[in-house]
Scaffold this active site. Structure first.
Site, PDB file in Angstrom:
ATOM      1  N   CYS A 116     -40.999 -45.895  -3.366  1.00  0.00           N
ATOM      2  CA  CYS A 116     -39.891 -45.053  -2.950  1.00  0.00           C
ATOM      3  C   CYS A 116     -39.304 -45.564  -1.646  1.00  0.00           C
ATOM      4  O   CYS A 116     -39.683 -46.609  -1.139  1.00  0.00           O
ATOM      5  CB  CYS A 116     -40.373 -43.627  -2.789  1.00  0.00           C
ATOM      6  SG  CYS A 116     -41.656 -43.159  -3.950  1.00  0.00           S
TER       7      CYS A 116
ATOM      8  N   ARG B  38     -34.261 -49.157  -5.202  1.00  0.00           N
ATOM      9  CA  ARG B  38     -35.690 -49.104  -5.507  1.00  0.00           C
ATOM     10  C   ARG B  38     -35.983 -48.208  -6.715  1.00  0.00           C
ATOM     11  O   ARG B  38     -37.053 -48.293  -7.306  1.00  0.00           O
ATOM     12  CB  ARG B  38     -36.466 -48.557  -4.300  1.00  0.00           C
ATOM     13  CG  ARG B  38     -36.644 -49.561  -3.176  1.00  0.00           C
ATOM     14  CD  ARG B  38     -37.234 -48.894  -1.966  1.00  0.00           C
ATOM     15  NE  ARG B  38     -37.702 -49.878  -0.994  1.00  0.00           N
ATOM     16  CZ  ARG B  38     -38.973 -50.154  -0.759  1.00  0.00           C
ATOM     17  NH1 ARG B  38     -39.917 -49.519  -1.430  1.00  0.00           N
ATOM     18  NH2 ARG B  38     -39.329 -51.052   0.134  1.00  0.00           N
TER      19      ARG B  38
ATOM     20  N   TRP C 100     -40.004 -41.511  -6.315  1.00  0.00           N
ATOM     21  CA  TRP C 100     -40.233 -41.893  -7.711  1.00  0.00           C
ATOM     22  C   TRP C 100     -41.513 -41.212  -8.133  1.00  0.00           C
ATOM     23  O   TRP C 100     -42.582 -41.490  -7.615  1.00  0.00           O
ATOM     24  CB  TRP C 100     -40.352 -43.414  -7.822  1.00  0.00           C
ATOM     25  CG  TRP C 100     -40.396 -43.945  -9.221  1.00  0.00           C
ATOM     26  CD1 TRP C 100     -39.332 -44.274 -10.011  1.00  0.00           C
ATOM     27  CD2 TRP C 100     -41.577 -44.235  -9.995  1.00  0.00           C
ATOM     28  NE1 TRP C 100     -39.777 -44.745 -11.231  1.00  0.00           N
ATOM     29  CE2 TRP C 100     -41.143 -44.726 -11.242  1.00  0.00           C
ATOM     30  CE3 TRP C 100     -42.937 -44.111  -9.748  1.00  0.00           C
ATOM     31  CZ2 TRP C 100     -42.036 -45.103 -12.238  1.00  0.00           C
ATOM     32  CZ3 TRP C 100     -43.830 -44.484 -10.751  1.00  0.00           C
ATOM     33  CH2 TRP C 100     -43.370 -44.980 -11.977  1.00  0.00           C
TER      34      TRP C 100
ATOM     35  N   ASN D  82     -44.971 -42.881   0.623  1.00  0.00           N
ATOM     36  CA  ASN D  82     -44.927 -43.833  -0.490  1.00  0.00           C
ATOM     37  C   ASN D  82     -46.355 -44.185  -0.852  1.00  0.00           C
ATOM     38  O   ASN D  82     -47.182 -44.424   0.035  1.00  0.00           O
ATOM     39  CB  ASN D  82     -44.196 -45.121  -0.095  1.00  0.00           C
ATOM     40  CG  ASN D  82     -42.711 -44.918   0.043  1.00  0.00           C
ATOM     41  OD1 ASN D  82     -42.185 -43.860  -0.255  1.00  0.00           O
ATOM     42  ND2 ASN D  82     -42.032 -45.958   0.508  1.00  0.00           N
ATOM     43  N   GLY D  83     -46.664 -44.264  -2.141  1.00  0.00           N
ATOM     44  CA  GLY D  83     -47.990 -44.655  -2.561  1.00  0.00           C
ATOM     45  C   GLY D  83     -48.660 -43.569  -3.373  1.00  0.00           C
ATOM     46  O   GLY D  83     -48.015 -42.639  -3.870  1.00  0.00           O
TER      47      GLY D  83
ATOM     48  N   GLU E  45     -38.601 -62.264 -21.481  1.00  0.00           N
ATOM     49  CA  GLU E  45     -37.692 -61.784 -20.439  1.00  0.00           C
ATOM     50  C   GLU E  45     -36.490 -61.070 -21.058  1.00  0.00           C
ATOM     51  O   GLU E  45     -36.056 -60.023 -20.570  1.00  0.00           O
ATOM     52  CB  GLU E  45     -37.240 -62.958 -19.571  1.00  0.00           C
ATOM     53  CG  GLU E  45     -36.052 -62.699 -18.666  1.00  0.00           C
ATOM     54  CD  GLU E  45     -36.320 -61.723 -17.539  1.00  0.00           C
ATOM     55  OE1 GLU E  45     -35.378 -61.427 -16.785  1.00  0.00           O
ATOM     56  OE2 GLU E  45     -37.472 -61.231 -17.403  1.00  0.00           O
TER      57      GLU E  45
ATOM     58  N   LYS F  32     -35.572 -57.098 -20.441  1.00  0.00           N
ATOM     59  CA  LYS F  32     -34.289 -56.648 -19.892  1.00  0.00           C
ATOM     60  C   LYS F  32     -33.639 -55.627 -20.803  1.00  0.00           C
ATOM     61  O   LYS F  32     -33.067 -54.630 -20.358  1.00  0.00           O
ATOM     62  CB  LYS F  32     -33.353 -57.850 -19.686  1.00  0.00           C
ATOM     63  CG  LYS F  32     -33.707 -58.716 -18.511  1.00  0.00           C
ATOM     64  CD  LYS F  32     -33.489 -57.993 -17.197  1.00  0.00           C
ATOM     65  CE  LYS F  32     -34.202 -58.706 -16.079  1.00  0.00           C
ATOM     66  NZ  LYS F  32     -35.674 -58.584 -16.101  1.00  0.00           N
TER      67      LYS F  32
ATOM     68  N   GLU G  62     -35.435 -52.350 -20.428  1.00  0.00           N
ATOM     69  CA  GLU G  62     -35.258 -51.744 -19.108  1.00  0.00           C
ATOM     70  C   GLU G  62     -33.937 -51.002 -18.967  1.00  0.00           C
ATOM     71  O   GLU G  62     -33.891 -49.894 -18.436  1.00  0.00           O
ATOM     72  CB  GLU G  62     -35.341 -52.825 -18.021  1.00  0.00           C
ATOM     73  CG  GLU G  62     -36.743 -53.306 -17.716  1.00  0.00           C
ATOM     74  CD  GLU G  62     -36.744 -54.361 -16.627  1.00  0.00           C
ATOM     75  OE1 GLU G  62     -37.625 -54.308 -15.762  1.00  0.00           O
ATOM     76  OE2 GLU G  62     -35.853 -55.240 -16.638  1.00  0.00           O
TER      77      GLU G  62
ATOM     78  N   HIS H 254     -47.377 -63.800 -38.839  1.00  0.00           N
ATOM     79  CA  HIS H 254     -48.693 -63.189 -38.746  1.00  0.00           C
ATOM     80  C   HIS H 254     -48.596 -61.703 -38.417  1.00  0.00           C
ATOM     81  O   HIS H 254     -49.471 -61.149 -37.750  1.00  0.00           O
ATOM     82  CB  HIS H 254     -49.534 -63.905 -37.697  1.00  0.00           C
ATOM     83  CG  HIS H 254     -49.837 -65.324 -38.036  1.00  0.00           C
ATOM     84  ND1 HIS H 254     -50.724 -65.685 -39.031  1.00  0.00           N
ATOM     85  CD2 HIS H 254     -49.337 -66.487 -37.540  1.00  0.00           C
ATOM     86  CE1 HIS H 254     -50.777 -66.999 -39.128  1.00  0.00           C
ATOM     87  NE2 HIS H 254     -49.940 -67.502 -38.234  1.00  0.00           N
TER      88      HIS H 254
ATOM     89  N   LYS I   9     -37.765 -50.536  -8.118  1.00  0.00           N
ATOM     90  CA  LYS I   9     -37.575 -51.955  -7.810  1.00  0.00           C
ATOM     91  C   LYS I   9     -38.827 -52.584  -7.231  1.00  0.00           C
ATOM     92  O   LYS I   9     -39.279 -53.630  -7.673  1.00  0.00           O
ATOM     93  CB  LYS I   9     -36.410 -52.115  -6.827  1.00  0.00           C
ATOM     94  CG  LYS I   9     -36.062 -53.578  -6.490  1.00  0.00           C
ATOM     95  CD  LYS I   9     -35.568 -54.323  -7.707  1.00  0.00           C
ATOM     96  CE  LYS I   9     -35.085 -55.721  -7.368  1.00  0.00           C
ATOM     97  NZ  LYS I   9     -34.663 -56.454  -8.563  1.00  0.00           N
TER      98      LYS I   9
END
Length: 607
Positions: A2, A27, A74, A98-99, A479, A483, A486, A502, A602
């Site tokens: 955050c 973030r 967050w 934060n944390g 990747e 994306k 996300e 397979h 972020k």
């Protein structure tokens, strides 16, 4: 994860804090709040959702005072509601955090038994309630904070204000970053230097375990035992003007268009164009003596590590192990002393990657980090830093940082190949020339936007998408799928193309587009066979290739995006750009929040 902002000065704190929180929106967050001191009393305003909601609250009920703290949250413990939003506190203290506090349940039971009354579902409120408990016992703010911090287990960056103590903010960090900004008769706290960019360029970074007492005249620093320490004041090159959208609709769009410049800037730092040789910074160990490497990272950076593994093993003949950082520290792999620990992180604060770094250090590895923030915690704990020169990346979904990371890993590959005797002068020159050609080739990719939009129109109608690639194109497919997930919320999975038969082939029908990255080269024919298998099952093929491969794919694929043909060595870097662009174009069609997708942050500073 955050954002934290603290202000002590002579001017109203709320406008300064609010603007700084705006700079931390990148973030990711789901609620926000500010607390200030006015006539010695703590007051606060909070709101669920984006900062615009908090702005509405502040317009209705202003928040005066020249000492304050602010936060964008967050959610980890408790729903993203106004009640669970930070700052938390009582009439005596207000705290932003934060944390994650891992032992909060035990502490909460203890505090409730002692008469503390909780009002939220969060782990963070435990900090405020424990400080309040010590204040009720008559301890000073400094001692109350110190006694509380001794009991906390987990990760935290904290800023605290106290009733009756105008002109003071106490900060602390353990596992999550926190910086102090030095102004003129005013001081600042922030979860990163970007929040403070227009306010000051003079920054001091708290070491892990540090505490700080910030007043208008300066800052005092203490270690976790309470002993006074000094922390150097650094001048950051970051300026506020570097984080604008420059006329683009979204930060992600802007950052996609910065690929060519970022690649060029990164290569310029590591390549001497006159001699056509890679020039590594001074390293405190001999590259030629490295017996083995282990690479670790999270998210997109891990996919960069996967490509780096292909390169290092193929061109430098260096054995490489790779691990997702969140798994590596718990798998506890045996590492060869004197090996190379290679870590990749955009922020340099990623909690799992930082924990892996410390594990590698304990296993006697030489630590080299590929970072975009060269004054981060990981930078300070590494033997050497290879900077990506990507500038601030504001969109939560990483774009330009990824190709910058690949550019660094490519240069490191050449340096290791030369040092280990597996690349002669001619091979090095060929590879360096391929790298120097990248910025112009990357710029040509944007001419394919119409084809990418045609592809996006098909993907936007799907509920599931399958991505395929072989060799170093497999991480590019990963990747691309990441994306898409996300920023569009479409379910997407990537597989090594040879693995399709397979299992994943059972998913293929007309409703599941197959997106493949197929540059010309050694693996082209093998991948082409896999695509024919998908086509035979009714799959709609959407293909990224190059000028040389396109003619053989046009009759097979529904849409072909053709980018310039480059050396096989550098193809993953060029192929990444259109794959990221596809996700962006689909997001536009879906109408999602491109820069701040739901549930994501972020800088992930919790494990």
């Amino acid at each position: 994860m955050c954002g934290i902002v603290g202000v002590v000065g002579r001017n109203p704190a709320t406008p300064v804090i609010f603007d700084a929180l705006r700079r931390l929106e990148y973030r990711g967050y789901d609620s926000a709040g500010i607390a200030t001191l006015e006539n010695g009393q703590v007051d606060r305003r909070r709101a669920a959702g984006k900062l615009d909601h908090l702005a509405t609250v502040l317009a209705r009920v202003p928040l005066p005072g020249v000492t304050g703290i602010g936060h964008t949250r967050w959610a980890t413990h408790g729903a993203p509601t106004e009640n669970n939003a930070h700052p938390h506190g009582t009439e005596r203290v207000s705290v932003v955090h934060n944390g994650i506090i891992e032992n909060f349940e035990e502490l909460r039971r203890e505090l409730e038994a002692a008469g503390q009354v909780f009002s939220t579902e969060t782990d963070s409120e435990t900090i405020a309630q424990m400080i309040d408990y010590h204040l009720r016992r008559g301890l000073s703010p400094r001692d109350a904070a110190h006694e509380t911090l001794k009991r906390l287990e987990g990760a935290y960056a904290l800023a605290m204000i106290f009733a009756g103590h105008d002109g003071m903010v106490i900060g602390a960090r353990h596992g999550a970053p926190l910086v102090v900004g030095f102004g003129e008769d005013e001081m600042f706290l922030g979860s990163d230097s970007l929040a403070l960019a227009p306010l000051t360029r003079r920054i001091a970074y708290l070491d892990d375990g540090d505490r700080t007492i910030v007043t208008p005249g300066g800052a005092e620093f203490f270690d976790m035992e309470g002993r006074a320490v000094t922390r150097p004041i650094r001048t950051t090159a970051l300026i506020a003007g570097s984080v604008g959208k420059d006329g683009y609709r979204h930060y992600m769009e802007k950052e996609l268009h910065e690929h060519p410049v970022v690649i060029g800037q990164t290569l310029q730092r590591l390549i001497d164009p006159a001699t056509r040789r890679v020039v590594m910074p001074d390293l405190p160990f001999d590259l030629a003596a490295v017996p083995r490497a282990v690479m670790t990272a999270c998210g997109s950076a891990f996919y960069a590590a996967m490509i780096g593994r292909y390169w290092l093993e193929q061109y430098a003949r260096l054995p490489v192990d790779i691990d997702v950082a969140s798994e590596m520290r718990y798998r506890d792999p045996p590492l060869v002393p004197g090996g190379l620990g290679l870590l990749i992180s955009q922020s340099g604060e990623t909690a799992d990657t930082l924990a892996a770094l410390r594990g590698m250090r304990a296993a006697q590895q030489h630590i080299v980090s590929v970072l975009n923030v060269e004054q981060s915690t990981m930078a300070r704990e590494s033997d050497a830093v290879l900077g990506t020169v990507a500038g601030p990346e504001i969109s939560v979904a990483s774009t330009k940082a990824f190709t910058a990371q690949l550019s660094v890993l490519a240069c490191l590959t050449v340096a290791l190949g030369r040092a280990r005797g597996h690349l002669d002068a001619a091979a090095e020159e060929r590879m360096v020339m391929a790298l120097l050609d990248l910025p112009s080739r990357a710029n040509e990719v944007f001419a394919q936007r119409d084809a990418i939009r045609r592809m996006a129109a098909i993907v936007a109608e799907a509920s599931d998408v399958l991505y395929l690639g072989r060799g170093s194109s497999f991480p590019v497919a990963l990747e691309g799928a990441l994306k898409l997930k996300e920023i569009t919320y479409i379910h997407a999975e990537a597989y090594a193309a040879g693995e399709m038969k397979h299992g994943p082939i059972s998913l293929i029908d007309r409703t599941v587009p197959v997106v493949a990255t197929v540059p010309s080269g050694r693996l082209f024919d093998k991948t082409l066979s896999n695509l024919q298998e998908a086509r035979a099952r009714g799959g709609r093929l959407l293909v990224f290739t190059d000028t040389q491969g396109a003619p053989r794919l046009r009759d097979l694929a529904e849409v072909v995006v053709e980018v310039p043909t480059v050396d096989e060595f550098t193809a993953p870097i060029v192929q990444t750009i259109p794959v990221q662009m596809l996700a962006y174009e689909v997001a536009l069609l879906k109408g999602t929040d491109v820069d701040q997708p739901r549930n994501l942050a972020k800088s992930v500073t919790v494990e």
